[in-house]
Design a protein around this motif. Structure first.
Motif, PDB file in Angstrom:
ATOM      1  N   LEU A 116      -1.217  -6.020  -4.778  1.00  0.00           N
ATOM      2  CA  LEU A 116      -1.977  -5.953  -3.525  1.00  0.00           C
ATOM      3  C   LEU A 116      -3.175  -6.899  -3.562  1.00  0.00           C
ATOM      4  O   LEU A 116      -3.467  -7.607  -2.590  1.00  0.00           O
ATOM      5  CB  LEU A 116      -2.440  -4.519  -3.291  1.00  0.00           C
ATOM      6  N   PHE A 117      -3.868  -6.952  -4.705  1.00  0.00           N
ATOM      7  CA  PHE A 117      -5.007  -7.846  -4.848  1.00  0.00           C
ATOM      8  C   PHE A 117      -4.576  -9.308  -4.777  1.00  0.00           C
ATOM      9  O   PHE A 117      -5.213 -10.128  -4.102  1.00  0.00           O
ATOM     10  CB  PHE A 117      -5.713  -7.575  -6.178  1.00  0.00           C
ATOM     11  N   ALA A 118      -3.476  -9.654  -5.467  1.00  0.00           N
ATOM     12  CA  ALA A 118      -3.004 -11.042  -5.481  1.00  0.00           C
ATOM     13  C   ALA A 118      -2.597 -11.518  -4.091  1.00  0.00           C
ATOM     14  O   ALA A 118      -2.933 -12.628  -3.666  1.00  0.00           O
ATOM     15  CB  ALA A 118      -1.829 -11.176  -6.454  1.00  0.00           C
ATOM     16  N   VAL A 119      -1.882 -10.652  -3.386  1.00  0.00           N
ATOM     17  CA  VAL A 119      -1.453 -11.023  -2.024  1.00  0.00           C
ATOM     18  C   VAL A 119      -2.671 -11.181  -1.111  1.00  0.00           C
ATOM     19  O   VAL A 119      -2.742 -12.114  -0.301  1.00  0.00           O
ATOM     20  CB  VAL A 119      -0.469  -9.975  -1.466  1.00  0.00           C
ATOM     21  N   GLY A 120      -3.638 -10.274  -1.246  1.00  0.00           N
ATOM     22  CA  GLY A 120      -4.847 -10.369  -0.429  1.00  0.00           C
ATOM     23  C   GLY A 120      -5.624 -11.642  -0.700  1.00  0.00           C
ATOM     24  O   GLY A 120      -6.127 -12.294   0.217  1.00  0.00           O
ATOM     25  N   LEU A 121      -5.729 -12.021  -2.003  1.00  0.00           N
ATOM     26  CA  LEU A 121      -6.437 -13.241  -2.380  1.00  0.00           C
ATOM     27  C   LEU A 121      -5.740 -14.470  -1.806  1.00  0.00           C
ATOM     28  O   LEU A 121      -6.382 -15.386  -1.260  1.00  0.00           O
ATOM     29  CB  LEU A 121      -6.531 -13.332  -3.902  1.00  0.00           C
ATOM     30  N   LEU A 122      -4.411 -14.491  -1.929  1.00  0.00           N
ATOM     31  CA  LEU A 122      -3.645 -15.628  -1.414  1.00  0.00           C
ATOM     32  C   LEU A 122      -3.753 -15.709   0.110  1.00  0.00           C
ATOM     33  O   LEU A 122      -3.898 -16.799   0.680  1.00  0.00           O
ATOM     34  CB  LEU A 122      -2.183 -15.497  -1.846  1.00  0.00           C
ATOM     35  N   ALA A 123      -3.706 -14.574   0.773  1.00  0.00           N
ATOM     36  CA  ALA A 123      -3.822 -14.558   2.231  1.00  0.00           C
ATOM     37  C   ALA A 123      -5.200 -15.045   2.677  1.00  0.00           C
ATOM     38  O   ALA A 123      -5.324 -15.780   3.660  1.00  0.00           O
ATOM     39  CB  ALA A 123      -3.565 -13.150   2.757  1.00  0.00           C
ATOM     40  N   GLN A 165       3.026   2.161 -12.417  1.00  0.00           N
ATOM     41  CA  GLN A 165       3.351   1.676 -11.072  1.00  0.00           C
ATOM     42  C   GLN A 165       2.080   1.479 -10.239  1.00  0.00           C
ATOM     43  O   GLN A 165       1.975   0.533  -9.461  1.00  0.00           O
ATOM     44  CB  GLN A 165       4.271   2.678 -10.377  1.00  0.00           C
ATOM     45  N   LEU A 166       1.116   2.379 -10.465  1.00  0.00           N
ATOM     46  CA  LEU A 166      -0.149   2.262  -9.744  1.00  0.00           C
ATOM     47  C   LEU A 166      -0.850   0.950 -10.084  1.00  0.00           C
ATOM     48  O   LEU A 166      -1.336   0.231  -9.198  1.00  0.00           O
ATOM     49  CB  LEU A 166      -1.051   3.450 -10.079  1.00  0.00           C
ATOM     50  N   VAL A 167      -0.877   0.586 -11.366  1.00  0.00           N
ATOM     51  CA  VAL A 167      -1.524  -0.658 -11.790  1.00  0.00           C
ATOM     52  C   VAL A 167      -0.769  -1.873 -11.260  1.00  0.00           C
ATOM     53  O   VAL A 167      -1.358  -2.833 -10.729  1.00  0.00           O
ATOM     54  CB  VAL A 167      -1.619  -0.706 -13.330  1.00  0.00           C
ATOM     55  N   VAL A 168       0.556  -1.862 -11.406  1.00  0.00           N
ATOM     56  CA  VAL A 168       1.377  -3.016 -10.980  1.00  0.00           C
ATOM     57  C   VAL A 168       1.191  -3.298  -9.500  1.00  0.00           C
ATOM     58  O   VAL A 168       0.911  -4.434  -9.069  1.00  0.00           O
ATOM     59  CB  VAL A 168       2.857  -2.773 -11.306  1.00  0.00           C
ATOM     60  N   TRP A 169       1.335  -2.270  -8.666  1.00  0.00           N
ATOM     61  CA  TRP A 169       1.263  -2.490  -7.216  1.00  0.00           C
ATOM     62  C   TRP A 169      -0.163  -2.729  -6.735  1.00  0.00           C
ATOM     63  O   TRP A 169      -0.382  -3.433  -5.749  1.00  0.00           O
ATOM     64  CB  TRP A 169       1.906  -1.331  -6.473  1.00  0.00           C
ATOM     65  N   SER A 170      -1.152  -2.198  -7.456  1.00  0.00           N
ATOM     66  CA  SER A 170      -2.545  -2.489  -7.104  1.00  0.00           C
ATOM     67  C   SER A 170      -2.876  -3.951  -7.373  1.00  0.00           C
ATOM     68  O   SER A 170      -3.546  -4.624  -6.562  1.00  0.00           O
ATOM     69  CB  SER A 170      -3.501  -1.585  -7.894  1.00  0.00           C
ATOM     70  N   SER A 214       0.838  -1.214   0.000  1.00  0.00           N
ATOM     71  CA  SER A 214       0.000   0.000   0.000  1.00  0.00           C
ATOM     72  C   SER A 214       0.866   1.255   0.000  1.00  0.00           C
ATOM     73  O   SER A 214       0.551   2.254  -0.660  1.00  0.00           O
ATOM     74  CB  SER A 214      -0.924  -0.001   1.218  1.00  0.00           C
ATOM     75  N   LYS A 215       1.953   1.241   0.724  1.00  0.00           N
ATOM     76  CA  LYS A 215       2.896   2.360   0.721  1.00  0.00           C
ATOM     77  C   LYS A 215       3.433   2.608  -0.686  1.00  0.00           C
ATOM     78  O   LYS A 215       3.527   3.748  -1.152  1.00  0.00           O
ATOM     79  CB  LYS A 215       4.048   2.062   1.685  1.00  0.00           C
ATOM     80  N   LEU A 216       3.782   1.496  -1.396  1.00  0.00           N
ATOM     81  CA  LEU A 216       4.297   1.643  -2.765  1.00  0.00           C
ATOM     82  C   LEU A 216       3.232   2.172  -3.705  1.00  0.00           C
ATOM     83  O   LEU A 216       3.524   2.957  -4.624  1.00  0.00           O
ATOM     84  CB  LEU A 216       4.827   0.294  -3.252  1.00  0.00           C
ATOM     85  N   VAL A 217       1.977   1.733  -3.508  1.00  0.00           N
ATOM     86  CA  VAL A 217       0.874   2.250  -4.333  1.00  0.00           C
ATOM     87  C   VAL A 217       0.763   3.766  -4.177  1.00  0.00           C
ATOM     88  O   VAL A 217       0.598   4.520  -5.158  1.00  0.00           O
ATOM     89  CB  VAL A 217      -0.449   1.557  -3.955  1.00  0.00           C
ATOM     90  N   ILE A 218       0.861   4.223  -2.932  1.00  0.00           N
ATOM     91  CA  ILE A 218       0.706   5.664  -2.665  1.00  0.00           C
ATOM     92  C   ILE A 218       1.925   6.458  -3.133  1.00  0.00           C
ATOM     93  O   ILE A 218       1.811   7.454  -3.876  1.00  0.00           O
ATOM     94  CB  ILE A 218       0.464   5.887  -1.164  1.00  0.00           C
ATOM     95  N   ASP A 219       3.135   6.024  -2.689  1.00  0.00           N
ATOM     96  CA  ASP A 219       4.340   6.815  -2.959  1.00  0.00           C
ATOM     97  C   ASP A 219       4.781   6.730  -4.417  1.00  0.00           C
ATOM     98  O   ASP A 219       5.124   7.736  -5.038  1.00  0.00           O
ATOM     99  CB  ASP A 219       5.475   6.363  -2.040  1.00  0.00           C
ATOM    100  N   ARG A 220       4.786   5.495  -4.993  1.00  0.00           N
ATOM    101  CA  ARG A 220       5.293   5.331  -6.360  1.00  0.00           C
ATOM    102  C   ARG A 220       4.221   5.506  -7.417  1.00  0.00           C
ATOM    103  O   ARG A 220       4.543   5.735  -8.587  1.00  0.00           O
ATOM    104  CB  ARG A 220       5.938   3.960  -6.514  1.00  0.00           C
ATOM    105  N   GLY A 221       2.957   5.319  -7.007  1.00  0.00           N
ATOM    106  CA  GLY A 221       1.884   5.450  -7.981  1.00  0.00           C
ATOM    107  C   GLY A 221       1.163   6.775  -7.886  1.00  0.00           C
ATOM    108  O   GLY A 221       1.269   7.622  -8.762  1.00  0.00           O
ATOM    109  N   LEU A 222       0.428   6.977  -6.773  1.00  0.00           N
ATOM    110  CA  LEU A 222      -0.413   8.161  -6.648  1.00  0.00           C
ATOM    111  C   LEU A 222       0.394   9.451  -6.564  1.00  0.00           C
ATOM    112  O   LEU A 222       0.217  10.381  -7.378  1.00  0.00           O
ATOM    113  CB  LEU A 222      -1.308   8.023  -5.410  1.00  0.00           C
TER     114      LEU A 222
END
Length: 580
Positions: free
Chosen positions: A96-103, A88-93, A73-81
């Motif tokens: 984030l979705f993939a990690v959340g699904l796996l978790a 970068q916004l698309v990649v890290w988003s 989420s930090k990378l989404v904000i700092d490197r994307g937004l």
């Protein structure tokens, strides 16, 4: 049904822990549940060690995956937004979705496996409790209440089992998240990380102060729950008698008093629990506010990226949440120790472990200077006598003379206060107090039935019922005992008997239990007022059948009068006279 004297060797008593566990689990179990409780609890966990290891692995994986979303989420904000980089916004988003699904999937798998293992372990624990109860001598139950024992098997067992799994799995997962979250706080800003770490000793000091009172509340609630359950069980079991004696109002008042007392203790425990939860939450909120203030000033001054502040606040949850979970487990252990102590009273053996096998050479009974307990009355004895195999014996004496107590010693269900009781030369003391030798049959004045079918109430194996001749023999005995028409019209062997045999008369229950005793092979038959509620003609017919069908079996009868008190006996024992 009689046969040659068979040798049998019950398993001698063994130490509480049959196999030595590694020192670390043993010490951990002793610290969590006390050494005595760990002695019987750890072996119950042992069969689940592979499943626990798999669950630990999955929990570690889930905990590790859970550490990633705040940083992503930090990378989404700092490197994307903030950086204005759409790629970068698309990649890290997506990351984030993939990690959340796996978790989520890992957590669901862990929950399912945890539930299956937990249910199986609870079943093993309750089965072990019932096994230990079955080995208790009759005198032990005289000081117990059924509802209180039910409270232990149900509530205490569930609490101990739940804590055992949570301590292993929840504690390990919380430790991983605590270490990982603390490390990430230090990576993001070590100064604020140290400030957050000051929360741990403050919470620990508070819970250490609160822990003794938590244990006292748990003990009071557990004791009152057992008392209320015991009173309710007695009331329900004796309701017909209470109605006849006009005692229902008294029973209702007692139940209400116990319930009111239990309610007050539960409310006090709940208020205390909420207080012990509120203080750590308040401390965490104060710490989070301080971090927001200090970190926000750093962001305003341009010393820290906004994404780092957001990630730091998220990782605070990874540190404070698991820390509170671990401290909560430690605090809950005070309640669990109370439950474990209550179970320990059931699980611990009542006598030293037996070191020799019980193996009689025959079925002659002998008493050598035996003294028998009669409860509050003076002991009976000393008695010395020999009952040869195949003798028909009359045991006489007034109520309270000690007939039932003496029979309990003769069939291995109780130990004498002094002297030696033997069967075929083998010391009956080598049996556990509740044991009944396989070829000794017993029917008492108080018949026992279950809320189950007639077939089930005869307690025979599937192999027994698979033989058509055995079923035919059952019906022949039902006919002889005057019960065949009663059950044919009601549903045959599938007839459902009410709880405690309430659908049967007293005489029907006695005849049914005597019939049950006659179905298994025996060399000794003990009838302790077993036909006291049966009419004399039916009792005489049943006793005549037993004498004709089992002439080589030892038959010991007690009765105050009626058919069971008459007839020819090879030996008479009168407890109003000295026996030598």
């Amino acid at each position: 049904m009689t046969g040659s004297a068979g040798k049998f060797s019950p398993q001698p008593g063994r130490p509480a822990v049959a196999r030595a566990w590694p020192h670390l689990p043993a010490r951990a179990g002793a610290a969590l549940f006390t050494p005595a409780a760990a002695g019987w609890l750890l072996p119950l966990l042992r069969p689940h060690r592979r499943r626990l290891a798999l669950l630990l692995l999955i929990s570690f994986l889930a905990a590790g995956l859970g550490l990633l979303p705040p940083y992503i989420s930090k990378l989404v904000i700092d490197r994307g937004l903030i950086a204005g980089d759409a790629a970068q916004l698309v990649v890290w988003s997506l990351a984030l979705f993939a990690v959340g699904l796996l978790a989520t999937g890992t957590g669901a798998l862990s929950s399912i496996l945890h539930m299956r293992a937990s249910v199986r372990m609870l079943a093993r624990l309750r089965r072990r409790l019932l096994s230990r109860l079955a080995a208790k001598p009759a005198g032990w139950f005289a000081a117990q209440r059924a509802g209180e024992l039910l409270s232990r098997i149900d509530g205490d067992a569930a609490e101990v089992q739940k804590f055992a799994f949570n301590a292993v799995l929840g504690g390990s997962s919380a430790l991983i998240r605590l270490i990982g979250g603390s490390a990430m706080l230090m990576v993001l800003d070590w100064r604020l990380g140290l400030l957050t770490a000051l929360l741990a000793p403050v919470e620990l000091a508070f819970l250490a102060w609160a822990r003794p009172r938590t244990e006292r509340h748990a003990a009071a609630v557990r004791e009152m729950q057992g008392r209320y359950a015991a009173g309710l069980s007695e009331t329900l079991f004796g309701l017909p008698a209470l109605q006849a004696a006009r005692g229902t109002l008294w029973a209702e008042r007692r139940s209400l008093r116990d319930h009111d007392s239990l309610s007050r203790k539960l409310i006090a425990q709940n208020l205390w629990r909420e207080f012990t939860r509120a203080v750590p939450v308040l401390l965490s909120a104060l710490t989070r506010s301080a971090i927001f203030l200090a970190g926000g000033l750093m962001v305003i001054r341009g010393e820290w990226p906004l994404g780092s502040l957001i990630a730091f606040i998220a990782y605070m949850g990874f540190m404070t949440g698991p820390m509170q979970s671990l401290l909560g487990l430690w605090h809950a252990q005070a309640r669990v120790k109370v439950a474990a102590a209550r179970l320990n009273a059931v699980m611990q053996a009542d006598a030293p472990a037996r070191t020799a096998a019980f193996s009689p050479s025959g079925y002659a009974l002998r008493l050598d200077g035996v003294t028998v307990s009669r409860g509050a009355a003076p002991p009976l004895g000393p008695l010395s006598l020999t009952i040869p195999e195949g003798t028909r014996v009359a045991l006489r004496g007034a109520s309270g003379a000690g007939k039932t107590s003496l029979l309990a010693v003769l069939c291995g269900r109780a130990q004498p206060l002094a002297g030696r009781a033997s069967l075929g030369g083998a010391d009956l003391a080598l049996l556990d107090g509740a044991a009944l030798p396989p070829r000794v049959a017993f029917a008492g004045q108080r018949p026992f039935t279950l809320r189950a079918s007639l077939r089930d109430n005869l307690f025979q194996s599937r192999a027994f019922w698979a033989d058509p001749d055995n079923e035919a023999e059952v019906w022949a005995l039902l006919e002889l005992f005057g019960l065949a028409d009663r059950f044919r019209s009601a549903g045959g062997l599938a007839t459902l008997l009410g709880e405690s045999g309430l659908t049967l008369s007293g005489g029907e229950r006695q005849r049914l239990c005597l019939l049950r005793a006659l179905l298994a092979p025996f060399d000794i038959l003990i009838l302790d007022e077993a036909l006291s509620e049966v009419d004399p003609a039916a009792a005489a017919r049943i006793l005549a059948y037993i004498d004709a069908r089992f002439p080589h079996a030892t038959r010991i009868l007690t009765a105050h009068g009626g058919a069971a008190a008459g007839g020819e006996f090879g030996m008479e024992i009168n407890l109003t006279e000295a026996v030598a």
